[in-house]
Design an enzyme around this catalytic site. Structure first.
Site, PDB file in Angstrom:
ATOM      1  N   HIS A  98    -125.903  11.118 -35.156  1.00 40.55           N
ATOM      2  CA  HIS A  98    -126.630  11.863 -36.189  1.00 40.55           C
ATOM      3  C   HIS A  98    -126.190  11.373 -37.553  1.00 40.55           C
ATOM      4  O   HIS A  98    -125.015  11.060 -37.762  1.00 40.55           O
ATOM      5  CB  HIS A  98    -126.407  13.376 -36.064  1.00 40.55           C
ATOM      6  CG  HIS A  98    -124.977  13.783 -35.954  1.00 40.55           C
ATOM      7  ND1 HIS A  98    -124.273  13.711 -34.767  1.00 40.55           N
ATOM      8  CD2 HIS A  98    -124.101  14.257 -36.875  1.00 40.55           C
ATOM      9  CE1 HIS A  98    -123.042  14.135 -34.958  1.00 40.55           C
ATOM     10  NE2 HIS A  98    -122.901  14.468 -36.240  1.00 40.55           N
ATOM     11  N   HIS A 100    -125.902  12.450 -41.433  1.00 39.24           N
ATOM     12  CA  HIS A 100    -125.931  13.557 -42.388  1.00 39.24           C
ATOM     13  C   HIS A 100    -126.678  13.110 -43.635  1.00 39.24           C
ATOM     14  O   HIS A 100    -126.445  12.009 -44.149  1.00 39.24           O
ATOM     15  CB  HIS A 100    -124.512  13.953 -42.795  1.00 39.24           C
ATOM     16  CG  HIS A 100    -123.685  14.549 -41.692  1.00 39.24           C
ATOM     17  ND1 HIS A 100    -123.569  15.903 -41.499  1.00 39.24           N
ATOM     18  CD2 HIS A 100    -122.942  13.970 -40.718  1.00 39.24           C
ATOM     19  CE1 HIS A 100    -122.773  16.142 -40.458  1.00 39.24           C
ATOM     20  NE2 HIS A 100    -122.379  14.970 -39.971  1.00 39.24           N
TER      21      HIS A 100
HETATM   22  P1  DGP Z   1    -120.275  16.036 -37.158  1.00 41.27           P
HETATM   23  O1  DGP Z   1    -119.079  16.833 -37.461  1.00 41.27           O
HETATM   24  O2  DGP Z   1    -120.423  14.792 -38.033  1.00 41.27           O
HETATM   25  O3  DGP Z   1    -120.379  15.700 -35.689  1.00 41.27           O
HETATM   26  O4  DGP Z   1    -121.519  16.950 -37.532  1.00 41.27           O
HETATM   27  C1  DGP Z   1    -122.157  17.775 -36.626  1.00 41.27           C
HETATM   28  C2  DGP Z   1    -122.949  18.773 -37.430  1.00 41.27           C
HETATM   29  O5  DGP Z   1    -123.866  19.374 -36.549  1.00 41.27           O
HETATM   30  C3  DGP Z   1    -122.125  19.878 -38.049  1.00 41.27           C
HETATM   31  O6  DGP Z   1    -122.221  19.785 -39.458  1.00 41.27           O
HETATM   32  C4  DGP Z   1    -122.746  21.167 -37.543  1.00 41.27           C
HETATM   33  C5  DGP Z   1    -124.040  20.720 -36.915  1.00 41.27           C
HETATM   34  N1  DGP Z   1    -124.410  21.408 -35.697  1.00 41.27           N
HETATM   35  C6  DGP Z   1    -123.645  21.535 -34.580  1.00 41.27           C
HETATM   36  N2  DGP Z   1    -124.329  22.206 -33.630  1.00 41.27           N
HETATM   37  C7  DGP Z   1    -125.554  22.473 -34.154  1.00 41.27           C
HETATM   38  C8  DGP Z   1    -126.697  23.134 -33.642  1.00 41.27           C
HETATM   39  O7  DGP Z   1    -126.750  23.631 -32.510  1.00 41.27           O
HETATM   40  N3  DGP Z   1    -127.759  23.237 -34.498  1.00 41.27           N
HETATM   41  C9  DGP Z   1    -127.747  22.716 -35.761  1.00 41.27           C
HETATM   42  N4  DGP Z   1    -128.860  22.878 -36.494  1.00 41.27           N
HETATM   43  N5  DGP Z   1    -126.682  22.073 -36.268  1.00 41.27           N
HETATM   44  C10 DGP Z   1    -125.593  21.954 -35.475  1.00 41.27           C
END
Ligand code: DGP
Length: 146
Positions: A98, A100
């Site tokens: 992913h 950001h």
């Molecule tokens: P990272 O720490 O780089 O792996 O970022 C993962 C991000 O994903 C974190 O900022 C929170 C977000 N996140 C985790 N689970 C979910 C989810 O179920 N839904 C959404 N919308 N975001 C999520």
């Protein structure tokens, strides 16, 4: 699809997310724990853990979408800039690639908190480090990942 991956489930419509964008290869949705309002995640629909295993032939489309999303988030949120970031393995809480997309403006408080800086001891150390990475690039060019 990886059956226990939350982002695969979001991509498949099995879990809710505030969706922003979708095309054949990717979707984007709001991060549920935003650093700032408008903090968006762009993901490939197919399951890849890190950028290191992402197929070359998907890069153009995926990064075109990153460009569009970055322009849109900046414009929609009225920010002065955008910060794009990918955690690969370390600090990666969701093991599905992913990117950001964070709206940034001067004085938003984010400066310096992400990374400590380390100085090379001297130019020789810097040159050795650069040469090491350059040599590794040549080795990896002959060992494609996809
Ligand atoms: P990272 O720490 O780089 O792996 O970022 C993962 C991000 O994903 C974190 O900022 C929170 C977000 N996140 C985790 N689970 C979910 C989810 O179920 N839904 C959404 N919308 N975001 C999520």
């Amino acid at each position: 699809m990886s059956s226990d991956c939350i982002f695969c489930k979001i991509a498949a419509g099995e879990e809710h997310a505030c969706r922003i964008f979708e095309d054949d290869i990717s979707i984007a949705f709001l991060d549920m724990r935003p650093v700032f309002y408008g903090h968006t995640l762009l993901i490939p629909k197919r399951h890849f853990t890190t950028i290191m295993e992402f197929p070359d032939d998907m890069i153009y489309g995926f990064f075109s979408n990153l460009k569009l999303l970055s322009r849109a988030v900046e414009d929609a949120m009225g920010s002065q800039g955008i910060f794009n970031a990918i955690n690969n393995r370390i600090s990666q809480s969701v093991p599905h690639l992913h990117i950001h997309i964070l709206p940034r403006s001067k004085g938003d408080g984010m400066r310096h908190f992400l990374w400590p800086r380390k100085q090379y001891e001297n130019m020789d150390e810097a040159m050795k480090t650069a040469e090491n990475i350059s040599r590794t690039i040549e080795r990896l060019k002959n060992a494609p990942t996809d």
